[in-house]
Design an enzyme around this catalytic site. Structure first.
Site, short mmCIF file in Angstrom:
data_model
loop_
_atom_site.label_atom_id
_atom_site.label_comp_id
_atom_site.label_asym_id
_atom_site.label_seq_id
_atom_site.Cartn_x
_atom_site.Cartn_y
_atom_site.Cartn_z
N ASP A 8 60.58 62.15 72.62
CA ASP A 8 61.11 63.06 71.60
C ASP A 8 62.61 62.92 71.65
OD1 ASP A 8 61.35 64.97 69.72
OD2 ASP A 8 61.43 66.48 71.10
N ASP A 10 65.16 65.47 69.47
CA ASP A 10 65.69 66.60 69.46
C ASP A 10 65.10 67.78 70.74
OD1 ASP A 10 66.96 66.74 66.82
OD2 ASP A 10 65.07 66.37 66.05
N SER A 107 59.99 61.40 66.55
CA SER A 107 60.90 62.35 66.14
C SER A 107 60.38 63.16 65.27
CB SER A 107 62.32 61.90 66.23
OG SER A 107 63.23 63.01 65.72
N LYS A 140 54.30 67.38 64.22
CA LYS A 140 53.99 68.13 65.32
C LYS A 140 53.56 69.43 65.01
CE LYS A 140 57.03 65.02 67.81
NZ LYS A 140 58.40 65.01 68.57
N ASP A 165 60.32 68.54 74.74
CA ASP A 165 60.81 69.80 74.95
C ASP A 165 60.28 70.92 74.42
OD1 ASP A 165 62.94 70.72 72.78
OD2 ASP A 165 61.99 68.98 72.36
#
Length: 217
Positions: A8, A10, A107, A140, A165
């Site tokens: 990922d 961010d 992303s 997502k 994250d």
């Protein structure tokens, strides 16, 4: 043994979630909307179209979703032109893993912001495939972006390790069948169900070593 590692962006490579939250909060306030207590948690992982509609339809912003998307991303691009908030050692971690495995990037950032970020951090050439959820049907926590990156890399998702994250990111990668390394942001802890989906949880990105990936293989 893993065939590829998919990152990922961010919250993993750049500490952008606080910037996104600051920009969106200010935008909502400026345009007559009302930020909700769960807004940031809900927004993390949404595609551009999804979060733009959320701000316009649910938070009461007096702009169309199309205007929201353009104007918020314009402001993020201005912020990044001044400073890209690279997470400490993240670039070295990416390079260390790129020496062993093909890397992908899945992303929720818009395509133009991904390109600007990778250029600013010098990591463009580290990734064999990069994809924004702008280009998938669903953002997502749906698995679309991870499945699409695996297809582009010509690897089996079940043979991939994902690095995430956020709760929605972990859910997305797990739903794609990948083994997930979770590196939660201190300000945005994982929901219990997402934490349970992670194969391993690290305290910081610099704990992600080739040995960590090998153990998941």
């Amino acid at each position: 043994m893993a065939d590829a590692v998919v990152f990922d962006l961010d919250g993993v490579i750049v500490d952008s979630e606080p910037v996104w939250e600051e920009v969106r909060r200010a935008y909502v306030a400026t345009h007559g909307g009302t930020w909700q207590p769960d807004s940031q948690r809900r927004l993390m992982g949404m595609s551009t179209g999804e979060w733009a509609r959320y701000l316009s339809d649910e938070l009461g912003v007096s702009r169309t979703a199309e205007q929201v998307a353009v104007e918020v991303v314009d402001e993020m691009t201005r912020r990044y032109a001044a400073h890209v908030p690279l997470i400490d050692d993240a670039d070295r971690v990416v390079r260390r893993l790129a020496a062993r495995w093909p890397l992908g990037l899945a992303s929720s950032s818009p395509t133009r912001l991904i390109a600007a970020t990778l250029t600013a951090t010098g990591l463009t050439d580290a990734f064999g495939a990069t994809l924004s959820t702008e280009e998938t049907e669903r953002g997502k926590p749906a698995p679309d972006v991870y499945l699409a990156v695996a297809r582009r890399m010509k690897v089996d998702p079940a043979r991939c390790v994902a690095v995430e994250d956020s709760s929605n990111g972990v859910r997305s990668a797990a739903a794609a069948g990948m083994r997930v390394v979770a590196v939660p942001h201190g300000s945005y802890p994982l929901d219990p169900d997402a934490a349970a989906l992670a194969a391993v949880t690290l305290g910081s990105i610099d704990e992600l070593t080739p040995e960590t990936v090998d153990r998941l293989g």
